[in-house]
Design a protein around this motif. Structure first.
Motif, PDB file in Angstrom:
ATOM      1  N   ILE A   1      64.741  17.940  41.505  1.00  0.00           N
ATOM      2  CA  ILE A   1      63.809  17.497  42.552  1.00  0.00           C
ATOM      3  C   ILE A   1      62.373  17.578  42.051  1.00  0.00           C
ATOM      4  N   PHE A   2      62.039  18.659  41.343  1.00  0.00           N
ATOM      5  CA  PHE A   2      60.680  18.787  40.787  1.00  0.00           C
ATOM      6  C   PHE A   2      60.424  17.713  39.742  1.00  0.00           C
ATOM      7  N   SER A   3      61.457  17.372  38.973  1.00  0.00           N
ATOM      8  CA  SER A   3      61.298  16.330  37.956  1.00  0.00           C
ATOM      9  C   SER A   3      61.206  14.945  38.592  1.00  0.00           C
ATOM     10  N   PHE A   4      62.072  14.646  39.540  1.00  0.00           N
ATOM     11  CA  PHE A   4      62.121  13.319  40.161  1.00  0.00           C
ATOM     12  C   PHE A   4      60.804  12.980  40.856  1.00  0.00           C
ATOM     13  N   PHE A   5      60.260  13.955  41.592  1.00  0.00           N
ATOM     14  CA  PHE A   5      59.012  13.727  42.329  1.00  0.00           C
ATOM     15  C   PHE A   5      57.775  14.152  41.528  1.00  0.00           C
ATOM     16  N   GLN A   6      57.983  14.618  40.290  1.00  0.00           N
ATOM     17  CA  GLN A   6      56.899  15.037  39.390  1.00  0.00           C
ATOM     18  C   GLN A   6      55.969  16.054  40.061  1.00  0.00           C
ATOM     19  N   LEU A   7      56.581  17.019  40.733  1.00  0.00           N
ATOM     20  CA  LEU A   7      55.816  18.119  41.319  1.00  0.00           C
ATOM     21  C   LEU A   7      55.397  19.081  40.212  1.00  0.00           C
ATOM     22  N   GLY A   8      54.249  19.710  40.364  1.00  0.00           N
ATOM     23  CA  GLY A   8      53.751  20.635  39.351  1.00  0.00           C
ATOM     24  C   GLY A   8      54.687  21.812  39.139  1.00  0.00           C
ATOM     25  N   PHE A   9      54.962  22.110  37.880  1.00  0.00           N
ATOM     26  CA  PHE A   9      55.877  23.209  37.542  1.00  0.00           C
ATOM     27  C   PHE A   9      55.112  24.239  36.728  1.00  0.00           C
ATOM     28  N   ASP A  10      54.866  25.407  37.335  1.00  0.00           N
ATOM     29  CA  ASP A  10      54.154  26.476  36.642  1.00  0.00           C
ATOM     30  C   ASP A  10      54.947  27.776  36.754  1.00  0.00           C
ATOM     31  N   LEU A  11      54.316  28.881  36.371  1.00  0.00           N
ATOM     32  CA  LEU A  11      55.027  30.163  36.368  1.00  0.00           C
ATOM     33  C   LEU A  11      55.460  30.592  37.761  1.00  0.00           C
ATOM     34  N   SER A  12      54.658  30.256  38.786  1.00  0.00           N
ATOM     35  CA  SER A  12      55.036  30.646  40.150  1.00  0.00           C
ATOM     36  C   SER A  12      56.297  29.902  40.592  1.00  0.00           C
ATOM     37  N   VAL A  13      56.457  28.650  40.157  1.00  0.00           N
ATOM     38  CA  VAL A  13      57.671  27.894  40.486  1.00  0.00           C
ATOM     39  C   VAL A  13      58.870  28.477  39.746  1.00  0.00           C
ATOM     40  N   LEU A  14      58.658  28.857  38.480  1.00  0.00           N
ATOM     41  CA  LEU A  14      59.736  29.500  37.719  1.00  0.00           C
ATOM     42  C   LEU A  14      60.178  30.791  38.404  1.00  0.00           C
ATOM     43  N   ALA A  15      59.210  31.565  38.889  1.00  0.00           N
ATOM     44  CA  ALA A  15      59.533  32.802  39.614  1.00  0.00           C
ATOM     45  C   ALA A  15      60.313  32.488  40.889  1.00  0.00           C
ATOM     46  N   ALA A  16      59.942  31.397  41.570  1.00  0.00           N
ATOM     47  CA  ALA A  16      60.646  31.002  42.795  1.00  0.00           C
ATOM     48  C   ALA A  16      62.090  30.623  42.497  1.00  0.00           C
ATOM     49  N   ILE A  17      62.314  29.938  41.378  1.00  0.00           N
ATOM     50  CA  ILE A  17      63.687  29.538  41.027  1.00  0.00           C
ATOM     51  C   ILE A  17      64.536  30.757  40.704  1.00  0.00           C
ATOM     52  N   LEU A  18      63.953  31.742  40.035  1.00  0.00           N
ATOM     53  CA  LEU A  18      64.677  32.992  39.784  1.00  0.00           C
ATOM     54  C   LEU A  18      64.996  33.702  41.102  1.00  0.00           C
TER      55      LEU A  18
END
Length: 295
Positions: free
Chosen positions: A173-190
């Motif tokens: 979803i982040f890739s398809f809509f090209q939403l910004g991916f940073d460390l806070s998003v990585l933490a959210a996925i974990l």
């Protein structure tokens, strides 16, 4: 007593939908990739200090008007201090960017000074990407080992498949809509991994209990019964979590936007996968009473 809902009667449709979503996500990740933030790509980090506490939205608007539409603005330490992070630009030094930012934000009623302007190496971003991937793989391995000891190997495979399903679709979803991916998003996925696993463990616990108390019943009946018995808890937990996350998305500002979106998507996908991926997987693996109650 609540009537058993036949959740897994749509298991084939749910499996097909999950496969389609995973394929679309994988294709998007391979073709578009992730819109990596400065944490991963490197860039220019500027620290500035205002005489009076500024309005962050006005600061973002001024930078956008000046051509820095991709700047990330956050508070740094106090309400007067801000950190501005800008992706790398060809032919422009960090000193020049710092001077431009000060020029855009300087006003007669609220003076601003430049505290520091430095370039963050892309090498740091590569190390963060590698470490983030290793952290995810390590977490999945440890989860698999834990569930093998607590339940049985078929449960372990089902839980890990559900977690991989959640991570790939959220990243897709982040890739398809090209939403910004940073460390806070990585933490959210974990965090999503932990949330989804917790939901799955609750259902697995009830499945194990039902296999021991409903020995004469068919496997499908036992699984549907376990999901039905835990569905109230699942709905209440997911709903209250989503209310908090929606508030965070609405009132948290753009700096928490990616974080809150990742968690909202993860909670929805995680709730779905706990029912239709984790439980369906152990059904396809032919789980039975003999797996949980050795002769």
């Amino acid at each position: 007593m609540m009537k058993t809902i036949k959740f897994l009667s749509i298991r084939k449709s749910a499996t097909i939908m999950s496969i389609i979503l995973i394929l679309i996500s994988a294709f998007s990740l391979m073709s578009k990739g992730l819109n990596l933030g400065i944490d991963f790509t490197g860039g220019i980090q500027i620290e500035i200090s205002f005489e009076k506490a500024p309005d962050i939205e006005n600061v973002r608007s001024d930078l956008t008007s000046g051509g820095y539409f991709d700047a990330i603005v956050q508070n740094s330490g106090s309400s007067q201090d801000l950190m501005v992070r800008i992706p790398p630009r060809d032919g422009i030094t960090n000193k020049k960017v710092g001077e431009d930012v000060i020029g855009m934000l300087q006003s007669s009623d609220n003076s601003v000074t430049l505290k520091s302007s430095e370039y963050i190496s892309a090498q740091v971003g590569e190390e963060l990407t590698e470490q983030g991937g290793l952290a995810m793989i390590f977490a999945l391995i440890m989860i698999m080992i834990y569930i093998v000891f607590r339940f049985q190997w078929k449960f372990s495979i089902g839980a890990v498949l559900a977690l991989i399903h959640d991570v790939i679709i959220t990243l897709g979803i982040f890739s398809f809509f090209q939403l910004g991916f940073d460390l806070s998003v990585l933490a959210a996925i974990l965090a999503v991994v932990g949330y989804s696993l917790n939901d799955t463990i609750v259902i697995y616990d009830r499945i194990r209990e039902n296999f021991r108390s409903m020995r004469a019943a068919e496997t499908l009946e036992i699984l549907n019964s376990a999901i039905t018995q835990t569905i109230k808890r699942t709905i209440i937990t997911s709903s209250t979590t989503l209310l908090v996350l929606l508030s965070l998305f609405v009132f948290g500002g753009s700096s928490l936007e990616g974080f809150s979106i990742a968690l909202i998507v993860g909670v929805l996908i995680g709730t779905y996968s706990s029912i239709f991926v984790a439980s369906t997987s152990i059904f396809y693996l032919d789980i039975s009473t003999s797996d949980l109650i050795p002769e």
